[in-house]
Write a protein that holds these residues in place. Structure first.
Motif, PDB file in Angstrom:
ATOM      1  N   LEU A  78       0.864  -1.185   0.000  1.00  0.00           N
ATOM      2  CA  LEU A  78       0.000   0.000   0.000  1.00  0.00           C
ATOM      3  C   LEU A  78       0.898   1.231   0.000  1.00  0.00           C
ATOM      4  CD1 LEU A  78      -2.844   1.247   0.109  1.00  0.00           C
ATOM      5  CD2 LEU A  78      -2.614   1.297   2.612  1.00  0.00           C
ATOM      6  N   ASP A  79       1.054   1.822  -1.165  1.00  0.00           N
ATOM      7  CA  ASP A  79       1.851   3.037  -1.267  1.00  0.00           C
ATOM      8  C   ASP A  79       0.994   4.232  -0.848  1.00  0.00           C
ATOM      9  OD1 ASP A  79       3.750   1.364  -2.252  1.00  0.00           O
ATOM     10  OD2 ASP A  79       3.946   2.345  -4.203  1.00  0.00           O
ATOM     11  N   ARG A  80       1.547   5.073  -0.002  1.00  0.00           N
ATOM     12  CA  ARG A  80       0.838   6.289   0.392  1.00  0.00           C
ATOM     13  C   ARG A  80       0.949   7.276  -0.759  1.00  0.00           C
ATOM     14  NH1 ARG A  80       1.825   9.986   5.799  1.00  0.00           N
ATOM     15  NH2 ARG A  80      -0.185  11.050   5.692  1.00  0.00           N
ATOM     16  N   LYS A  81      -0.195   7.732  -1.264  1.00  0.00           N
ATOM     17  CA  LYS A  81      -0.210   8.558  -2.472  1.00  0.00           C
ATOM     18  C   LYS A  81      -0.735   9.970  -2.182  1.00  0.00           C
ATOM     19  CE  LYS A  81      -0.854   4.542  -5.471  1.00  0.00           C
ATOM     20  NZ  LYS A  81      -1.692   3.883  -6.499  1.00  0.00           N
ATOM     21  N   PRO A  82      -0.417  10.914  -3.065  1.00  0.00           N
ATOM     22  CA  PRO A  82      -0.866  12.296  -2.852  1.00  0.00           C
ATOM     23  C   PRO A  82      -2.385  12.420  -2.976  1.00  0.00           C
ATOM     24  CG  PRO A  82       0.867  12.179  -4.520  1.00  0.00           C
ATOM     25  CD  PRO A  82       0.420  10.778  -4.267  1.00  0.00           C
ATOM     26  N   ASN A  83      -2.947  13.432  -2.296  1.00  0.00           N
ATOM     27  CA  ASN A  83      -4.358  13.748  -2.489  1.00  0.00           C
ATOM     28  C   ASN A  83      -4.531  14.460  -3.838  1.00  0.00           C
ATOM     29  OD1 ASN A  83      -3.673  16.533  -2.066  1.00  0.00           O
ATOM     30  ND2 ASN A  83      -3.855  16.218   0.152  1.00  0.00           N
ATOM     31  N   LYS A  84      -5.769  14.728  -4.222  1.00  0.00           N
ATOM     32  CA  LYS A  84      -6.039  15.259  -5.567  1.00  0.00           C
ATOM     33  C   LYS A  84      -5.346  16.590  -5.836  1.00  0.00           C
ATOM     34  CE  LYS A  84     -10.447  12.984  -6.481  1.00  0.00           C
ATOM     35  NZ  LYS A  84     -11.893  13.177  -6.764  1.00  0.00           N
ATOM     36  N   GLN A  85      -5.378  17.480  -4.829  1.00  0.00           N
ATOM     37  CA  GLN A  85      -4.775  18.805  -5.037  1.00  0.00           C
ATOM     38  C   GLN A  85      -3.260  18.696  -5.234  1.00  0.00           C
ATOM     39  OE1 GLN A  85      -6.753  17.934  -2.556  1.00  0.00           O
ATOM     40  NE2 GLN A  85      -8.600  19.240  -2.656  1.00  0.00           N
ATOM     41  N   ALA A  86      -2.617  17.895  -4.390  1.00  0.00           N
ATOM     42  CA  ALA A  86      -1.166  17.739  -4.495  1.00  0.00           C
ATOM     43  C   ALA A  86      -0.784  17.013  -5.784  1.00  0.00           C
ATOM     44  CB  ALA A  86      -0.636  16.980  -3.283  1.00  0.00           C
ATOM     45  N   GLU A  87      -1.584  16.021  -6.168  1.00  0.00           N
ATOM     46  CA  GLU A  87      -1.318  15.289  -7.409  1.00  0.00           C
ATOM     47  C   GLU A  87      -1.396  16.221  -8.617  1.00  0.00           C
ATOM     48  OE1 GLU A  87      -0.762  11.787  -9.884  1.00  0.00           O
ATOM     49  OE2 GLU A  87      -0.402  12.196  -7.759  1.00  0.00           O
ATOM     50  N   ALA A 113      -4.563   9.644   3.946  1.00  0.00           N
ATOM     51  CA  ALA A 113      -4.393   8.911   5.204  1.00  0.00           C
ATOM     52  C   ALA A 113      -4.211   7.424   4.924  1.00  0.00           C
ATOM     53  CB  ALA A 113      -5.609   9.128   6.095  1.00  0.00           C
ATOM     54  N   VAL A 114      -3.512   6.751   5.823  1.00  0.00           N
ATOM     55  CA  VAL A 114      -3.312   5.302   5.723  1.00  0.00           C
ATOM     56  C   VAL A 114      -3.689   4.675   7.074  1.00  0.00           C
ATOM     57  CG1 VAL A 114      -1.544   5.273   3.922  1.00  0.00           C
ATOM     58  CG2 VAL A 114      -0.867   5.644   6.292  1.00  0.00           C
ATOM     59  N   GLU A 116      -3.563   2.796  10.682  1.00  0.00           N
ATOM     60  CA  GLU A 116      -2.573   2.917  11.759  1.00  0.00           C
ATOM     61  C   GLU A 116      -1.506   1.835  11.684  1.00  0.00           C
ATOM     62  OE1 GLU A 116      -4.110   3.211  15.670  1.00  0.00           O
ATOM     63  OE2 GLU A 116      -5.466   4.872  15.201  1.00  0.00           O
ATOM     64  N   SER A 117      -1.878   0.672  11.154  1.00  0.00           N
ATOM     65  CA  SER A 117      -0.944  -0.456  11.081  1.00  0.00           C
ATOM     66  C   SER A 117       0.052  -0.334   9.932  1.00  0.00           C
ATOM     67  CB  SER A 117      -1.717  -1.774  10.944  1.00  0.00           C
ATOM     68  OG  SER A 117      -2.587  -1.727   9.811  1.00  0.00           O
ATOM     69  N   TRP A 118      -0.119   0.683   9.080  1.00  0.00           N
ATOM     70  CA  TRP A 118       0.761   0.876   7.912  1.00  0.00           C
ATOM     71  C   TRP A 118       2.200   1.109   8.349  1.00  0.00           C
ATOM     72  CZ3 TRP A 118       3.842   4.949   6.140  1.00  0.00           C
ATOM     73  CH2 TRP A 118       4.214   4.929   4.792  1.00  0.00           C
ATOM     74  N   ILE A 119       3.143   0.508   7.614  1.00  0.00           N
ATOM     75  CA  ILE A 119       4.560   0.773   7.844  1.00  0.00           C
ATOM     76  C   ILE A 119       5.214   1.159   6.521  1.00  0.00           C
ATOM     77  CG2 ILE A 119       4.786  -0.751   9.854  1.00  0.00           C
ATOM     78  CD1 ILE A 119       6.052  -2.861   7.991  1.00  0.00           C
ATOM     79  N   ALA A 120       6.204   2.019   6.584  1.00  0.00           N
ATOM     80  CA  ALA A 120       6.947   2.402   5.377  1.00  0.00           C
ATOM     81  C   ALA A 120       7.860   1.267   4.956  1.00  0.00           C
ATOM     82  CB  ALA A 120       7.755   3.666   5.641  1.00  0.00           C
ATOM     83  N   ALA A 121       8.102   1.158   3.669  1.00  0.00           N
ATOM     84  CA  ALA A 121       9.010   0.125   3.155  1.00  0.00           C
ATOM     85  C   ALA A 121      10.440   0.425   3.582  1.00  0.00           C
ATOM     86  CB  ALA A 121       8.921   0.072   1.631  1.00  0.00           C
ATOM     87  N   ILE A 139       4.938   7.089  -1.366  1.00  0.00           N
ATOM     88  CA  ILE A 139       5.697   6.596  -0.222  1.00  0.00           C
ATOM     89  C   ILE A 139       5.409   5.104  -0.124  1.00  0.00           C
ATOM     90  CG2 ILE A 139       6.185   6.820   2.241  1.00  0.00           C
ATOM     91  CD1 ILE A 139       4.912   9.613   2.148  1.00  0.00           C
ATOM     92  N   PRO A 140       6.317   4.245  -0.602  1.00  0.00           N
ATOM     93  CA  PRO A 140       6.066   2.799  -0.588  1.00  0.00           C
ATOM     94  C   PRO A 140       5.873   2.293   0.844  1.00  0.00           C
ATOM     95  CG  PRO A 140       7.976   3.345  -1.943  1.00  0.00           C
ATOM     96  CD  PRO A 140       7.626   4.575  -1.178  1.00  0.00           C
TER      97      PRO A 140
END
Length: 323
Positions: A78-87, A113-114, A116-121, A139-140
């Motif tokens: 699950l890559d954390r991706k930009p919101n619409k405005q930032a994209e 948002a991701v 709570e259990s999400w961790i960065a690669a 953000i992978p």
């Protein structure tokens, strides 16, 4: 045996790439495409790619095995991706400068948002405790595959936490062409990355299962070795992928001796995928899943494959589960 690299980040192309103002053949709605030049990437030369292990690039979704709540667990990408405005800002910068470089992110405000259990690669850079995006604006990272999460139901079908096992597709070791689907202890796969492939993943290029009888499994990255790979040369790779029966693959991932991973994808060379038959889908396979119904709580794929234990199929795509 050499230690194979773990797929935690975007893998660089074996050739230097350039952006062409043409609609992407890989991503819908992307009005440009990244294509390979004939110049070998200096990263590949530094990693001594001519001595690397060439393996098949698999078309699925990336997974990871690591601890969660004190036990081995399967994690989904699950890559954390930009919101619409930032994209929108990012794409405007990319189009104007024909590059991702020089764009400034506000990590706290620009990204979705991701859980709570999400961790960065691994190897994701941090600043002031915040993970930083890569050059593509992602953000992978990973989230644990939990039973009640419908978003990851196909991931769940290949894992049984009660028993601590997953369904893995791998070479048998006895015959260089023969594959096996086996129930493997999760603990044996700790800190490895794998590819989830099957009926409901990426359009099922390998022809596995059916809508009524879906079949999925995990394949450890680097486990499917390319036989007689071509030299790292643009024309030789192009011809091999286009004309050689062993070249009916999505691409090649080279595992270099220093741990560096380098890849080539058919789309980099303007070649379609899938394009008819696939090398993996046409390989013979034997089922080695020997369980009882009471042993496994997931009375579905594990149990169905157990009913076929010892059966051989001339092609992976010929596996038919009993209803």
């Amino acid at each position: 045996m050499r230690r194979l690299g773990s797929v935690q980040q975007k893998i660089p192309c074996v050739f230097l790439t350039e952006v062409k103002e043409e609609p992407s053949k890989k991503r819908d709605c992307q009005q440009f495409q990244v294509v390979a030049t004939e110049n070998v990437n200096p990263l590949a030369l530094e990693a001594n790619i001519d001595c690397a292990l060439a393996t098949e690039k698999l078309d699925g979704t990336c997974c990871y095995v690591t601890l969660y709540k004190g036990q081995p667990y399967l994690w989904a990408r699950l890559d954390r991706k930009p919101n619409k405005q930032a994209e929108k800002r990012f794409k405007k910068h990319q189009h104007t400068h024909r590059s991702c470089k020089g764009f400034t992110w506000n990590v706290e405000e620009d990204f979705k948002a991701v859980p709570e259990s999400w961790i960065a690669a691994h190897r994701v850079k941090h600043h002031n405790g915040q993970p930083l995006p890569d050059e593509h604006g992602h953000i992978p990272g990973w989230v644990p595959v939990e039973k009640d999460n419908k978003q990851y139901c196909w991931h769940s079908s290949v894992v049984d936490y009660e028993v601590g096992a997953v369904l893995v597709l791998r070479p048998t070791g006895e015959d260089e062409d023969m594959l096996e689907i086996a129930a493997v202890p999760l603990a044996e796969l700790l800190e490895q990355t794998l590819e989830l492939i099957g009926t409901n993943v990426n359009g099922n290029p390998y022809g596995m299962g059916s809508k009524k009888q879906p079949v999925h499994c995990l394949v450890s990255h680097g486990s499917v070795v390319v036989r007689n790979p071509p030299l790292v040369d643009f024309q030789q790779l192009y011809s091999w992928l286009q004309e050689n029966p062993d070249g009916q693959v999505e691409g090649i991932v080279w595992h270099c001796n220093d741990g560096t991973l380098i890849k080539i994808h058919r789309h980099h060379l303007g070649l379609r995928w899938p394009d008819g038959r696939t090398c993996l889908g046409d390989r013979p396979v034997v089922i080695h899943v020997d369980v009882t119904v009471n042993e496994y709580n997931s009375k579905d794929l594990f149990t169905s494959l157990s009913g076929l234990n010892g059966h051989c199929f001339s092609r992976l795509k010929d596996i038919q589960l009993e209803l």
